[in-house]
Design a protein around this motif. Structure first.
Motif, PDB file in Angstrom:
ATOM      1  N   UNK A   1      -2.963   8.312  15.601  1.00  0.00           N
ATOM      2  CA  UNK A   1      -1.983   8.523  14.532  1.00  0.00           C
ATOM      3  C   UNK A   1      -2.469   9.476  13.447  1.00  0.00           C
ATOM      4  N   UNK A   2      -3.714   9.947  13.572  1.00  0.00           N
ATOM      5  CA  UNK A   2      -4.227  10.879  12.583  1.00  0.00           C
ATOM      6  C   UNK A   2      -4.727  10.244  11.307  1.00  0.00           C
ATOM      7  N   UNK A   3      -4.954   8.921  11.331  1.00  0.00           N
ATOM      8  CA  UNK A   3      -5.491   8.244  10.145  1.00  0.00           C
ATOM      9  C   UNK A   3      -6.860   8.825   9.837  1.00  0.00           C
ATOM     10  N   UNK A   4      -7.167   8.974   8.549  1.00  0.00           N
ATOM     11  CA  UNK A   4      -8.358   9.723   8.143  1.00  0.00           C
ATOM     12  C   UNK A   4      -9.665   8.960   8.277  1.00  0.00           C
ATOM     13  N   UNK A   5      -9.622   7.631   8.330  1.00  0.00           N
ATOM     14  CA  UNK A   5     -10.890   6.924   8.445  1.00  0.00           C
ATOM     15  C   UNK A   5     -10.731   5.442   8.720  1.00  0.00           C
ATOM     16  N   UNK A   6     -11.724   4.877   9.401  1.00  0.00           N
ATOM     17  CA  UNK A   6     -11.823   3.435   9.617  1.00  0.00           C
ATOM     18  C   UNK A   6     -13.285   3.057   9.407  1.00  0.00           C
ATOM     19  N   UNK A   7     -13.533   2.122   8.503  1.00  0.00           N
ATOM     20  CA  UNK A   7     -14.893   1.675   8.209  1.00  0.00           C
ATOM     21  C   UNK A   7     -14.930   0.158   8.126  1.00  0.00           C
ATOM     22  N   UNK A   8     -16.089  -0.410   8.390  1.00  0.00           N
ATOM     23  CA  UNK A   8     -16.264  -1.847   8.268  1.00  0.00           C
ATOM     24  C   UNK A   8     -16.434  -2.238   6.803  1.00  0.00           C
ATOM     25  N   UNK A   9     -15.948  -3.426   6.466  1.00  0.00           N
ATOM     26  CA  UNK A   9     -15.994  -3.867   5.070  1.00  0.00           C
ATOM     27  C   UNK A   9     -17.406  -4.125   4.561  1.00  0.00           C
TER      28      UNK A   9
ATOM     29  N   UNK B   1     -10.909  12.457  -0.240  1.00  0.00           N
ATOM     30  CA  UNK B   1     -10.195  13.249  -1.243  1.00  0.00           C
ATOM     31  C   UNK B   1     -10.401  14.744  -1.024  1.00  0.00           C
ATOM     32  N   UNK B   2     -11.520  15.096  -0.393  1.00  0.00           N
ATOM     33  CA  UNK B   2     -11.817  16.498  -0.103  1.00  0.00           C
ATOM     34  C   UNK B   2     -11.210  16.963   1.218  1.00  0.00           C
ATOM     35  N   UNK B   3     -10.535  16.039   1.921  1.00  0.00           N
ATOM     36  CA  UNK B   3      -9.879  16.410   3.172  1.00  0.00           C
ATOM     37  C   UNK B   3     -10.663  16.113   4.427  1.00  0.00           C
ATOM     38  N   UNK B   4     -11.774  15.371   4.321  1.00  0.00           N
ATOM     39  CA  UNK B   4     -12.588  15.056   5.489  1.00  0.00           C
ATOM     40  C   UNK B   4     -12.142  13.737   6.128  1.00  0.00           C
ATOM     41  N   UNK B   5     -12.644  13.470   7.336  1.00  0.00           N
ATOM     42  CA  UNK B   5     -12.434  12.194   7.998  1.00  0.00           C
ATOM     43  C   UNK B   5     -13.708  11.363   7.919  1.00  0.00           C
ATOM     44  N   UNK B   6     -13.561  10.045   7.866  1.00  0.00           N
ATOM     45  CA  UNK B   6     -14.725   9.163   7.727  1.00  0.00           C
ATOM     46  C   UNK B   6     -14.582   7.962   8.655  1.00  0.00           C
ATOM     47  N   UNK B   7     -14.990   8.131   9.896  1.00  0.00           N
ATOM     48  CA  UNK B   7     -14.966   7.046  10.871  1.00  0.00           C
ATOM     49  C   UNK B   7     -16.382   6.530  11.094  1.00  0.00           C
ATOM     50  N   UNK B   8     -16.490   5.207  11.230  1.00  0.00           N
ATOM     51  CA  UNK B   8     -17.760   4.613  11.610  1.00  0.00           C
ATOM     52  C   UNK B   8     -18.064   5.038  13.047  1.00  0.00           C
ATOM     53  N   UNK B   9     -19.165   5.749  13.284  1.00  0.00           N
ATOM     54  CA  UNK B   9     -19.461   6.244  14.633  1.00  0.00           C
ATOM     55  C   UNK B   9     -19.497   5.143  15.688  1.00  0.00           C
ATOM     56  N   UNK B  10     -20.022   3.978  15.324  1.00  0.00           N
ATOM     57  CA  UNK B  10     -20.118   2.879  16.294  1.00  0.00           C
ATOM     58  C   UNK B  10     -18.736   2.409  16.725  1.00  0.00           C
ATOM     59  N   UNK B  11     -17.784   2.398  15.798  1.00  0.00           N
ATOM     60  CA  UNK B  11     -16.433   1.979  16.140  1.00  0.00           C
ATOM     61  C   UNK B  11     -15.778   2.975  17.086  1.00  0.00           C
ATOM     62  N   UNK B  12     -16.028   4.249  16.870  1.00  0.00           N
ATOM     63  CA  UNK B  12     -15.458   5.274  17.748  1.00  0.00           C
ATOM     64  C   UNK B  12     -16.053   5.163  19.144  1.00  0.00           C
TER      65      UNK B  12
END
Length: 225
Positions: A120-128, A143-154
Motif C-alpha cells: 500500500x506504500x505505507x512509509x514505515x513499520x516499526x516495533x514499539x 518528514x524528510x520523505x524517507x521510508x523506515x521499515x524494521x529490516x527484520x520485519x521485512x
C-alpha cells in the motif's frame, strides 16, 4: 588600521546579525488506543524542539479524520487501533495526503501486515519496543520523505511469502478453514480423502504447525489465506 567593525561603530551603525536558519517544526498526529502509552509517547515527542504533537486519537476513524483535517507532516498509528483498522486508515492517509509520512507501530508485526503495508506504500513499520532515539530519528526521516521499515520485519515478510504452501495446499486449507470436512473437500475438488489428508499434512509440515488449526492460524498471519 581600523577594522570594518570599528568603522561601523564610529558611524553609529550596528553590525549585521548572523543569519541562523530556523528549525522547521514537524507536526505529528499520534493515534493509539492505549491512553498511557499515547500520553507517554506524546510527552516524549513534545520535549523535542523540532517536533510537535498537533492531535491525538484513540480510534482509527478519529485518526483518519484528524489527518485529513490537519494534514500533519507525520502520522504515527498503532497497528492495532480499534475502529477503522490501522492498515486501512494508513492507506487512506497515504492516498489522500501523500505529503504526510505514515508510520505504523506494533508490539507484534504479522508478516501479512508488513506485506500489506509495503504493497500500500505505507512509509514505515516499526516495533514499539525500539529505543526512543531511534523513533525520534524515524519520525524526522519520514518528514524528510524517507521510508523506515524494521529490516527484520521485512525479512520475515519476504520469507513468509517465498516459503508458503502450494496453491493446491492452500485451496484445501482454505476450505477446511471455512468449515468443510475432509470428505466435503475431497468431493468439491474431485480428490480422494487420502489425498486431501496428505495435503493437510504437507501444510502442517511446511508451516511448522502443531495441527491443522495451528496451520490455519499461521497461514492467516502470514497472508496466505
Amino acid at each position: 588600521m581600523t577594522t570594518a567593525l570599528e568603522h561601523a561603530s564610529a558611524r553609529g551603525d550596528r553590525p549585521a546579525a548572523a543569519t541562523v536558519p530556523a528549525t522547521r517544526t514537524i507536526s505529528i498526529l499520534l493515534a493509539d488506543g492505549h491512553h498511557l502509552f499515547r500520553s507517554a509517547l506524546g510527552a516524549l515527542l513534545d520535549r523535542e524542539e523540532d517536533l510537535s504533537v498537533v492531535a491525538e486519537a484513540a480510534w482509527g476513524d478519529d485518526a483518519l479524520r484528524e489527518a485529513l483535517l490537519l494534514r500533519p507532516d507525520v502520522a504515527v498509528l498503532d497497528l492495532d487501533l480499534p475502529g477503522l483498522p490501522a492498515l486501512e486508515a494508513a492507506a487512506l492517509i497515504h492516498d489522500q495526503i501523500p505529503d504526510t509520512g505514515v508510520l505504523l507501530l506494533t508490539a507484534f508485526a504479522r508478516p501479512a501486515d508488513v506485506k500489506r503495508a509495503l504493497a500500500d506504500g505505507i512509509d514505515g513499520v516499526l516495533l514499539k519496543d525500539l529505543p526512543p532515539t531511534r523513533l525520534l530519528g524515524a519520525i524526522r526521516s519520514l518528514a524528510a520523505g524517507d521510508q523506515v521499515y524494521d529490516p527484520a520485519l521485512v525479512v520475515d515478510a519476504v520469507r513468509a511469502r517465498a516459503g508458503g504452501p502450494t496453491p493446491r495446499e492452500l485451496t484445501v486449507l482454505r476450505q477446511i478453514a471455512e468449515g468443510s470436512s475432509i470428505g466435503e473437500v475431497a468431493r468439491d475438488l474431485s480428490l480422494s480423502q487420502g489425498t486431501v489428508r496428505n495435503y493437510v499434512s504437507s501444510v502442517i509440515a511446511r508451516t511448522g504447525a502443531r495441527n491443522r488449526c495451528d496451520a490455519i492460524r499461521i497461514a492467516r498471519e502470514s497472508g496466505w489465506l
